[in-house]
Design a protein around this motif. Structure first.
Motif, PDB file in Angstrom:
ATOM      1  N   ARG A   3    -118.077  26.789  52.040  1.00 32.66           N
ATOM      2  CA  ARG A   3    -117.487  26.917  50.698  1.00 32.66           C
ATOM      3  C   ARG A   3    -115.983  27.098  50.819  1.00 32.66           C
ATOM      4  NH1 ARG A   3    -122.128  30.020  50.601  1.00 32.66           N
ATOM      5  NH2 ARG A   3    -123.734  29.406  49.103  1.00 32.66           N
ATOM      6  N   MET A   4    -115.232  26.543  49.860  1.00 33.12           N
ATOM      7  CA  MET A   4    -113.784  26.653  49.852  1.00 33.12           C
ATOM      8  C   MET A   4    -113.308  27.309  48.563  1.00 33.12           C
ATOM      9  SD  MET A   4    -110.789  23.773  50.453  1.00 33.12           S
ATOM     10  CE  MET A   4    -111.007  22.822  48.952  1.00 33.12           C
ATOM     11  N   GLN A   5    -112.430  28.273  48.708  1.00 31.79           N
ATOM     12  CA  GLN A   5    -111.784  28.917  47.570  1.00 31.79           C
ATOM     13  C   GLN A   5    -110.286  28.680  47.658  1.00 31.79           C
ATOM     14  OE1 GLN A   5    -112.323  33.159  47.395  1.00 31.79           O
ATOM     15  NE2 GLN A   5    -110.971  33.431  45.640  1.00 31.79           N
ATOM     16  N   ILE A   6    -109.652  28.368  46.535  1.00 32.15           N
ATOM     17  CA  ILE A   6    -108.208  28.127  46.485  1.00 32.15           C
ATOM     18  C   ILE A   6    -107.587  29.130  45.527  1.00 32.15           C
ATOM     19  CG2 ILE A   6    -106.383  26.461  45.965  1.00 32.15           C
ATOM     20  CD1 ILE A   6    -108.504  24.241  46.352  1.00 32.15           C
ATOM     21  N   GLU A   7    -106.522  29.799  45.969  1.00 28.86           N
ATOM     22  CA  GLU A   7    -105.792  30.742  45.124  1.00 28.86           C
ATOM     23  C   GLU A   7    -104.317  30.346  45.091  1.00 28.86           C
ATOM     24  OE1 GLU A   7    -107.190  35.123  45.730  1.00 28.86           O
ATOM     25  OE2 GLU A   7    -107.255  34.120  47.692  1.00 28.86           O
ATOM     26  N   VAL A   8    -103.738  30.334  43.907  1.00 29.83           N
ATOM     27  CA  VAL A   8    -102.298  30.116  43.744  1.00 29.83           C
ATOM     28  C   VAL A   8    -101.690  31.450  43.331  1.00 29.83           C
ATOM     29  CG1 VAL A   8    -100.505  28.811  42.555  1.00 29.83           C
ATOM     30  CG2 VAL A   8    -102.710  27.719  43.048  1.00 29.83           C
ATOM     31  N   LEU A   9    -100.780  31.957  44.149  1.00 24.12           N
ATOM     32  CA  LEU A   9    -100.239  33.301  43.944  1.00 24.12           C
ATOM     33  C   LEU A   9     -98.719  33.270  43.913  1.00 24.12           C
ATOM     34  CD1 LEU A   9    -102.464  35.112  46.589  1.00 24.12           C
ATOM     35  CD2 LEU A   9    -102.812  35.130  44.115  1.00 24.12           C
ATOM     36  N   GLU A  10     -98.129  34.018  43.006  1.00 26.69           N
ATOM     37  CA  GLU A  10     -96.677  34.218  43.003  1.00 26.69           C
ATOM     38  C   GLU A  10     -96.376  35.569  43.624  1.00 26.69           C
ATOM     39  OE1 GLU A  10     -93.630  34.956  39.548  1.00 26.69           O
ATOM     40  OE2 GLU A  10     -93.780  32.795  39.922  1.00 26.69           O
ATOM     41  N   LEU A  11     -95.594  35.565  44.697  1.00 25.05           N
ATOM     42  CA  LEU A  11     -95.251  36.786  45.413  1.00 25.05           C
ATOM     43  C   LEU A  11     -93.801  37.156  45.126  1.00 25.05           C
ATOM     44  CD1 LEU A  11     -96.813  35.925  48.905  1.00 25.05           C
ATOM     45  CD2 LEU A  11     -97.934  36.942  46.906  1.00 25.05           C
ATOM     46  N   PRO A  12     -93.550  38.242  44.424  1.00 33.54           N
ATOM     47  CA  PRO A  12     -92.170  38.669  44.166  1.00 33.54           C
ATOM     48  C   PRO A  12     -91.459  39.017  45.473  1.00 33.54           C
ATOM     49  CG  PRO A  12     -93.729  39.841  42.758  1.00 33.54           C
ATOM     50  CD  PRO A  12     -94.540  39.148  43.809  1.00 33.54           C
ATOM     51  N   LEU A  13     -90.162  38.757  45.522  1.00 33.21           N
ATOM     52  CA  LEU A  13     -89.358  39.127  46.675  1.00 33.21           C
ATOM     53  C   LEU A  13     -88.765  40.521  46.465  1.00 33.21           C
ATOM     54  CD1 LEU A  13     -87.426  35.812  47.463  1.00 33.21           C
ATOM     55  CD2 LEU A  13     -89.707  36.532  48.206  1.00 33.21           C
ATOM     56  N   ALA A  14     -88.515  41.198  47.566  1.00 32.07           N
ATOM     57  CA  ALA A  14     -87.918  42.529  47.491  1.00 32.07           C
ATOM     58  C   ALA A  14     -86.454  42.454  47.069  1.00 32.07           C
ATOM     59  CB  ALA A  14     -88.033  43.220  48.845  1.00 32.07           C
ATOM     60  N   ARG A  15     -85.812  41.314  47.340  1.00 31.82           N
ATOM     61  CA  ARG A  15     -84.412  41.088  46.987  1.00 31.82           C
ATOM     62  C   ARG A  15     -84.192  39.592  46.931  1.00 31.82           C
ATOM     63  NH1 ARG A  15     -85.461  42.349  52.016  1.00 31.82           N
ATOM     64  NH2 ARG A  15     -84.371  41.443  53.797  1.00 31.82           N
ATOM     65  N   PRO A  16     -83.162  39.113  46.230  1.00 31.59           N
ATOM     66  CA  PRO A  16     -82.953  37.668  46.124  1.00 31.59           C
ATOM     67  C   PRO A  16     -82.699  37.035  47.492  1.00 31.59           C
ATOM     68  CG  PRO A  16     -81.705  38.840  44.441  1.00 31.59           C
ATOM     69  CD  PRO A  16     -82.233  39.885  45.379  1.00 31.59           C
ATOM     70  N   ARG A  21     -79.143  25.596  48.905  1.00 30.24           N
ATOM     71  CA  ARG A  21     -79.785  24.849  47.818  1.00 30.24           C
ATOM     72  C   ARG A  21     -80.118  25.708  46.604  1.00 30.24           C
ATOM     73  NH1 ARG A  21     -82.194  21.866  52.217  1.00 30.24           N
ATOM     74  NH2 ARG A  21     -83.953  23.305  52.338  1.00 30.24           N
ATOM     75  N   GLY A  22     -79.944  27.024  46.694  1.00 35.66           N
ATOM     76  CA  GLY A  22     -80.261  27.853  45.535  1.00 35.66           C
ATOM     77  C   GLY A  22     -80.783  29.224  45.928  1.00 35.66           C
ATOM     78  N   THR A  23     -81.131  30.012  44.902  1.00 37.26           N
ATOM     79  CA  THR A  23     -81.569  31.393  45.092  1.00 37.26           C
ATOM     80  C   THR A  23     -82.964  31.574  44.509  1.00 37.26           C
ATOM     81  OG1 THR A  23     -79.286  32.184  44.951  1.00 37.26           O
ATOM     82  CG2 THR A  23     -81.022  33.818  44.602  1.00 37.26           C
ATOM     83  N   ARG A  24     -83.797  32.369  45.214  1.00 42.93           N
ATOM     84  CA  ARG A  24     -85.158  32.637  44.753  1.00 42.93           C
ATOM     85  C   ARG A  24     -85.364  34.140  44.636  1.00 42.93           C
ATOM     86  NH1 ARG A  24     -89.158  28.799  48.265  1.00 42.93           N
ATOM     87  NH2 ARG A  24     -90.444  29.091  46.412  1.00 42.93           N
TER      88      ARG A  24
END
Length: 321
Positions: A3-16, A21-24
């Protein structure tokens, strides 16, 4: 039955986290969990816009593979069924871990390598002002950092490097321009960097526009990152770069990464292993590559507000295993 499970997660950063190419302030990762006969294997990838990936596109690729994966598709067959990139990385690493669990072995045993006690890893200095980057360098070395990776664009290059070297006189310094130095006189710049004892400069020119690197002998080794994805790229880069940066999200997993190590060694190319932002789950999968690398940059978890299992231990400039 698998069986396969897929999770899409947003992980906040501790600092920028800032590069040319840019800032996250957060990173989106996709995790795959495979379960078979009560045994579990997990993999994590980070979709990367630079390579035309989005969480939605990678999730769609994974869903398209669901039937084959759940029917028992092997890790070997996966290599030809899915192109190199984040989706294949998540599946490949999940299959490695599932295979290890089923065999009641560690990844180190499966790859026939001896597990080290620790691995030195870079701590990345995010792109910022001269003063802030020097302060970040001083803070990193105060906590034991041994290797610092300096993110730069075209602004104040020598000033930033000089300030960082003054703040970290004994650390090994590597530079990552993330393709930002188009139009710069690279020969002159690399010579100007010599007094600061820079160990390596990573991807100064855009991929596909790096022909200028074969024009002159490099006073500082230059490493291909965005220019190098899989083993097929390595031979054509030998007259431009001294080193390649292997990332599992670029090459499509540990299987291809280990093949890249073998190919690079055959062609006398020096090795670095790097990462996208991500958790310890992603970094751990790259460790069998790290032991073959001259420089290791697997510091993704230290940028996260909260890490995820298997919770690698980071201290004194090392990953402790």
């Amino acid at each position: 039955m698998r069986r396969m499970q897929i999770e899409v997660l947003e992980l906040p950063l501790a600092r920028p986290f800032a590069i040319s190419r840019g800032t996250r302030t957060a990173v989106t990762v996709i995790r795959v969990t495979l379960e078979q006969n009560g045994f579990i294997g997990r993999g994590e990838c980070t979709p990367t816009p630079r390579y035309d990936e989005t969480p939605e596109s990678v999730n769609a690729e994974l869903e398209a593979m669901r039937a084959d994966i759940e029917a028992g598709l092997s890790r070997v067959d996966l290599q030809t069924r899915l192109h190199a990139g984040s989706a294949r990385n998540a599946l490949d690493c999940a299959l490695w871990r599932l295979g290890a669990a089923l065999a009641k072995q560690s990844i180190w045993q499966l790859t026939q390598q001896e597990q080290p006690i620790s691995v030195i890893t870079a701590e990345t200095l995010s792109l910022d002002s001269v003063a802030n980057m020097a302060e970040a360098a001083a803070d990193a070395v105060s906590r034991g950092a041994i290797l610092l990776k300096i993110k730069l664009n075209r602004d104040d290059i020598l000033e930033k490097v000089a300030a960082i070297r003054a703040a970290a006189p004994y650390a090994t310094l590597i530079i990552d321009a993330n393709e930002a130095w188009s139009g710069v006189d690279l020969h002159s710049l690399l010579n100007a960097l010599l007094p600061y004892n820079i160990a390596m400069v990573e991807q100064p020119l855009p991929a596909g526009q790096d022909q200028d690197l074969q024009r002159f002998t490099h006073p500082i080794p230059v490493c291909a990152d965005e220019s190098c994805h899989t083993r097929e790229d390595i031979a054509q880069l030998r007259n431009r770069y001294e080193m390649i940066n292997i990332k599992l999200d670029k090459c499509g997993g540990l299987t291809e990464a280990l093949a890249m190590v073998a190919e690079a060694q055959k062609l006398d190319m020096r090795l670095m292993v790097g990462c996208m932002l991500g958790s310890s789950l992603a970094m751990e999968a790259a460790l069998p590559v790290a032991i073959a690398a001259e420089h290791v940059d697997l510091d993704g978890p230290i940028w996260l507000a909260a890490d995820s299992s298997p919770f690698l231990s980071y201290s004194q400039g090392r990953i402790w295993l």
